[in-house]
Design a protein around this motif. Sequence first.
Motif, short mmCIF file in Angstrom:
data_model
loop_
_atom_site.label_atom_id
_atom_site.label_comp_id
_atom_site.label_asym_id
_atom_site.label_seq_id
_atom_site.Cartn_x
_atom_site.Cartn_y
_atom_site.Cartn_z
N MET A 190 0.98 -1.27 -0.13
CA MET A 190 -0.04 -0.06 0.00
C MET A 190 0.80 1.33 0.07
N LEU A 191 0.35 2.17 -0.89
CA LEU A 191 1.15 3.38 -0.95
C LEU A 191 0.81 4.41 0.23
N LYS A 192 1.70 5.08 0.86
CA LYS A 192 1.29 5.89 1.89
C LYS A 192 1.67 7.43 1.28
N PHE A 193 0.55 8.23 1.30
CA PHE A 193 0.40 9.52 0.61
C PHE A 193 -0.09 10.71 1.54
N ALA A 194 0.86 11.44 1.76
CA ALA A 194 0.46 12.63 2.79
C ALA A 194 -0.21 13.91 1.99
N ILE A 195 -0.92 14.60 2.64
CA ILE A 195 -1.55 15.83 2.14
C ILE A 195 -1.94 16.74 3.23
N ALA A 196 -2.00 17.92 2.99
CA ALA A 196 -2.17 18.80 4.29
C ALA A 196 -3.75 19.22 4.18
N LYS A 197 -4.72 18.93 5.17
CA LYS A 197 -5.89 18.98 5.19
C LYS A 197 -6.21 20.56 5.12
N GLY A 198 -7.19 20.84 4.37
CA GLY A 198 -7.62 22.36 4.16
C GLY A 198 -7.58 22.93 2.77
N ARG A 199 -7.11 24.21 2.32
CA ARG A 199 -7.17 24.79 1.19
C ARG A 199 -6.62 23.90 0.17
N ILE A 200 -5.49 23.25 0.20
CA ILE A 200 -4.96 22.44 -0.88
C ILE A 200 -5.48 21.20 -1.03
N THR A 201 -6.28 20.50 -0.05
CA THR A 201 -6.88 19.24 -0.19
C THR A 201 -8.07 19.59 -1.02
N LYS A 202 -8.77 20.90 -0.75
CA LYS A 202 -10.10 21.12 -1.56
C LYS A 202 -9.86 21.36 -2.87
N ASP A 203 -8.54 22.16 -3.07
CA ASP A 203 -8.17 22.33 -4.42
C ASP A 203 -7.83 21.17 -5.05
N SER A 204 -7.44 20.01 -4.52
CA SER A 204 -7.07 18.65 -4.98
C SER A 204 -8.18 17.75 -5.13
N ASN A 205 -9.56 18.32 -4.89
CA ASN A 205 -10.76 17.23 -5.32
C ASN A 205 -10.70 16.25 -6.51
N ASP A 206 -10.46 17.08 -7.59
CA ASP A 206 -10.59 16.00 -8.73
C ASP A 206 -9.52 14.81 -8.66
N LEU A 207 -8.26 15.42 -8.25
CA LEU A 207 -7.18 14.41 -8.30
C LEU A 207 -7.49 13.33 -7.27
N LEU A 208 -8.02 13.81 -5.83
CA LEU A 208 -8.40 12.78 -4.93
C LEU A 208 -9.48 11.90 -5.29
N ARG A 256 -12.84 12.98 11.31
CA ARG A 256 -11.85 13.67 11.86
C ARG A 256 -10.51 12.55 12.07
N LYS A 257 -10.79 11.39 11.15
CA LYS A 257 -9.57 10.65 10.91
C LYS A 257 -8.65 11.35 10.28
N LEU A 258 -7.26 10.79 10.70
CA LEU A 258 -6.14 11.10 10.07
C LEU A 258 -5.55 10.31 9.09
N ILE A 259 -5.96 9.25 9.19
CA ILE A 259 -5.71 8.05 7.81
C ILE A 259 -6.87 7.85 7.25
N ILE A 260 -6.91 7.90 5.91
CA ILE A 260 -8.09 7.62 5.32
C ILE A 260 -7.78 6.86 3.98
N TYR A 261 -8.47 5.74 3.55
CA TYR A 261 -8.27 4.72 2.39
C TYR A 261 -8.93 5.01 1.39
N ASN A 262 -8.41 4.91 0.16
CA ASN A 262 -9.17 4.88 -1.10
C ASN A 262 -9.98 3.66 -1.37
N SER A 263 -10.86 3.43 -2.19
CA SER A 263 -11.81 2.58 -2.34
C SER A 263 -11.22 1.27 -2.77
N ASP A 264 -10.23 0.94 -3.47
CA ASP A 264 -9.58 -0.28 -3.29
C ASP A 264 -8.43 -0.50 -2.61
N GLN A 265 -8.18 0.38 -1.64
CA GLN A 265 -7.25 0.00 -0.45
C GLN A 265 -6.02 -0.30 -1.06
N THR A 266 -5.57 0.61 -1.98
CA THR A 266 -4.39 0.44 -2.13
C THR A 266 -3.24 1.73 -1.96
#
Length: 204
Positions: A1-19, A33-43
């Motif tokens: 599994m790939l661990k990918f970090a992002i800052a919650k806030g403006r950059i997350t909202k601007d990254s909506n399409d990418l995420l 309020r989770k600090l770790i969230i998984y994508n749909s296929d858990q990759t």
Amino acid sequence: MLKFAIAKGRITKDSNDLLNSLGFDMNEINTSRKLIIYNSDQTISLILLKAGDIPLYVANGAVDMGLVGKDTVLENDLDVYELTELDFAKCTLCVAGPKERVLLENGVKIATKYPELTRRFTQRRGINAEIITLSGSIELAPLINLSDCIVDLVQTGETLRENDLIVYEEILSIAPMIIANKVSYRTKSDEVSSFMKTCERYGK
């Protein structure tokens, strides 16, 4: 599994399409309020961090990759791979100050969140400046005579205008950047490659 970090806030909202393209539920990201969230296929696990901490987490291998502003990457100057800049949430690192312009000369006091980038700028200009490091409300510093001017990110310029400040000089164009841990880049090359193919749709 790939661990990918992002800052919650403006950059997350601007990254909506990418995420979304990476399989993440934006409603979960924005409301949980989770600090770790998984994508749909858990990759991919999305790690929500403070922006300034992301280069350190990536450099130390606590996360494999990160999305953070180029300003933060350059300010921290850590040993990571800078893979690509993305074509959204752009802004500019600028010198700004009162409408009655302050001369950028020896002894000038500059308030900023970016002491290293400011120091490099003043050194290139041959200016011996006093650099004052702040964590917020940078625009306030010249208004109450803590500093003569500021170095900060400018996107629309609205905050400057509302505080009767103007841009003196543009230092650097800033965009979100994908960075990677050097070991992960080799050991998880297939996952990184797949991840980057999605990111490239949003690249410059």
